[in-house]
Scaffold this active site. Structure first.
Site, PDB file in Angstrom:
ATOM      1  N   HIS A 121       0.775  -1.067  -0.278  1.00  0.00           N
ATOM      2  CA  HIS A 121      -0.062  -0.147  -0.209  1.00  0.00           C
ATOM      3  C   HIS A 121       1.221   1.411   0.069  1.00  0.00           C
ATOM      4  O   HIS A 121       0.762   1.968   0.060  1.00  0.00           O
ATOM      5  CB  HIS A 121      -0.862   0.148   1.123  1.00  0.00           C
ATOM      6  CG  HIS A 121      -2.305  -1.029   0.908  1.00  0.00           C
ATOM      7  ND1 HIS A 121      -3.056  -0.944   0.252  1.00  0.00           N
ATOM      8  CD2 HIS A 121      -2.035  -2.375   1.823  1.00  0.00           C
ATOM      9  CE1 HIS A 121      -4.084  -2.107   0.039  1.00  0.00           C
ATOM     10  NE2 HIS A 121      -3.169  -2.462   0.624  1.00  0.00           N
ATOM     11  N   TYR A 166     -10.558  -1.836  -0.825  1.00  0.00           N
ATOM     12  CA  TYR A 166      -8.556  -0.887  -1.668  1.00  0.00           C
ATOM     13  C   TYR A 166      -9.123   0.377  -1.584  1.00  0.00           C
ATOM     14  O   TYR A 166      -8.338   1.040  -2.057  1.00  0.00           O
ATOM     15  CB  TYR A 166      -8.514  -1.739  -2.749  1.00  0.00           C
ATOM     16  CG  TYR A 166      -6.911  -1.801  -2.993  1.00  0.00           C
ATOM     17  CD1 TYR A 166      -5.844  -1.793  -3.080  1.00  0.00           C
ATOM     18  CD2 TYR A 166      -7.147  -0.437  -3.836  1.00  0.00           C
ATOM     19  CE1 TYR A 166      -4.224  -1.788  -3.494  1.00  0.00           C
ATOM     20  CE2 TYR A 166      -6.001  -0.391  -4.735  1.00  0.00           C
ATOM     21  CZ  TYR A 166      -4.391  -0.686  -4.130  1.00  0.00           C
ATOM     22  OH  TYR A 166      -3.692  -0.284  -4.678  1.00  0.00           O
ATOM     23  N   ASP A 203       2.772  -4.361  -9.531  1.00  0.00           N
ATOM     24  CA  ASP A 203       2.006  -5.773 -10.102  1.00  0.00           C
ATOM     25  C   ASP A 203       2.319  -5.824 -11.157  1.00  0.00           C
ATOM     26  O   ASP A 203       2.860  -6.750 -12.281  1.00  0.00           O
ATOM     27  CB  ASP A 203       0.907  -6.025  -9.504  1.00  0.00           C
ATOM     28  CG  ASP A 203       0.529  -6.468  -7.949  1.00  0.00           C
ATOM     29  OD1 ASP A 203       1.010  -5.855  -7.523  1.00  0.00           O
ATOM     30  OD2 ASP A 203      -0.682  -6.182  -7.843  1.00  0.00           O
TER      31      ASP A 203
HETATM   32  C1  GLA Z   1      -2.503  -4.926  -5.176  1.00  0.00           C
HETATM   33  C2  GLA Z   1      -2.307  -3.458  -6.200  1.00  0.00           C
HETATM   34  C3  GLA Z   1      -1.356  -3.326  -5.443  1.00  0.00           C
HETATM   35  C4  GLA Z   1      -0.820  -2.642  -5.015  1.00  0.00           C
HETATM   36  C5  GLA Z   1      -0.880  -3.883  -3.669  1.00  0.00           C
HETATM   37  C6  GLA Z   1      -0.540  -3.343  -2.320  1.00  0.00           C
HETATM   38  O1  GLA Z   1      -2.226  -5.996  -5.318  1.00  0.00           O
HETATM   39  O2  GLA Z   1      -2.720  -4.391  -6.879  1.00  0.00           O
HETATM   40  O3  GLA Z   1      -1.354  -2.380  -6.987  1.00  0.00           O
HETATM   41  O4  GLA Z   1      -1.366  -1.615  -4.101  1.00  0.00           O
HETATM   42  O5  GLA Z   1      -1.789  -4.050  -4.109  1.00  0.00           O
HETATM   43  O6  GLA Z   1       0.690  -3.351  -1.332  1.00  0.00           O
END
Ligand code: GLA
Length: 314
Positions: free
Chosen positions: A19, A193, A140
């Site tokens: 995050h 989220y 990611d």
């Molecule tokens: C998900 C999102 C990423 C990141 C993570 C938390 O995987 O796709 O961009 O924010 O959560 O670190």
């Protein structure tokens, strides 16, 4: 129907730095062995098939990638896609980024076009924002797009999410990373989220910085004066950003105890200040530490999913 192109992409596990990608922090993910494979064949119209997940929602990610590629001017012909994957869905291991990047690679193959990993990552992130409705950061897609299609292992990437610059960080031979699945599943479309991201952006707005990760260390104490919930979220971000740099340095000087401690501190922060853990993950982390792990933490977005555990091997 015989496929014209086959492509694949791995999942990823984030060692530390959750995050903070959307706050411009540095993160430390690495590719994992689990991967998503896509076969594509030219067809009369786009078509999608998979027995990978019971939820047909995955299609919106694939459709989104095709739409973004075409919007970017890539002439992707109508294609039928078949997907197979052993990346668990909703487990914090980037099943969506693996799907997006694998679809992008297959579609690019059909179009006979090459796209640099950086552009593929940004395009897939946009597909997730616009077509899946998840305001994710870049961690990611970046990690997965830069992992190539070869086997994963032994190396993480330290990615500065503000500058989009990264370097590879070798894992010491004496360090073993274990991924433990809590079995609890999340859906990032559910809103937790997005709510966290909004809180973090609100903190940056009040403090007058573009990205919270860019708050200078000497101003870190200012987060305590924010409204209570925003202060907790901001405290996590500011401290997690510092922890990632400390963790990279610990790996480089092979100080595994320090690395492990940082993981466990990160978990406490995600649990108490960022409030994205669940009791099952807390129990996994406590259990691993009680059994002699160097450290452990939840990994990824949270609300369920996996814990990452660091062990010293003889
Ligand atoms: C998900 C999102 C990423 C990141 C993570 C938390 O995987 O796709 O961009 O924010 O959560 O670190």
């Amino acid at each position: 129907m015989a496929p014209d192109v086959a492509a694949s992409a791995t999942g990823r596990v984030n060692l530390i730095g959750d995050h903070i990608d959307y706050a411009g922090g540095t993160v430390l993910p690495m590719p994992i062995a689990a991967r998503t494979a896509v076969c594509a064949a030219r067809a009369a119209a786009d078509g999608f098939a998979s027995e990978w997940t019971g939820d047909a929602g995955w299609e919106r990610y694939a459709r989104g990638v095709l739409a973004e590629l075409r919007a970017a001017g890539v002439r992707v012909p109508p294609i039928a896609l078949a997907v197979a994957s052993d990346v668990p869905v909703g487990a914090g291991l980037s099943s969506s980024a693996a799907l997006e990047v694998a679809v992008a690679r297959a579609a690019l193959g059909c179009a006979g076009v090459e796209l640099p990993a950086r552009e593929t990552a940004l395009l897939c992130q946009r597909a997730e924002h616009v077509h899946a409705g998840v305001p994710c950061g870049i961690m990611d897609q970046w990690c997965v797009a830069h992992a190539g299609e070869g086997a994963a292992g032994g190396e993480a990437i330290a990615l500065d999410c503000a500058a989009l610059a990264f370097r590879r960080v070798a894992l010491p031979a004496a360090l073993r990373i274990e991924i433990v699945d809590s079995g609890v599943r999340h859906a990032l479309r559910d809103g937790g989220y997005a709510a966290r991201r909004t809180d973090v952006e609100e903190a940056a707005r009040i403090l007058g910085v573009r990205l919270l990760g860019e708050l200078p260390p000497e101003r870190a104490h200012e987060v305590d004066a924010l409204p209570p919930r925003i202060a907790r979220r901001a405290r996590h971000v500011v401290r997690e950003c510092a922890r990632v740099h400390a963790a990279v340095s610990a790996l480089e000087r092979v100080d595994l105890d320090a690395f492990g401690r940082l993981l466990t501190e990160s978990h406490a922060s995600l649990r108490d200040d960022f409030e994205v853990s669940v009791p099952e993950l807390d129990a996994l982390v406590a259990d691993a530490c009680a059994r002699g792990a160097l450290g452990a933490r939840m990994t990824g977005a949270g609300f369920g999913g996996c814990a990452v555990v660091a062990w010293r091997v003889a």
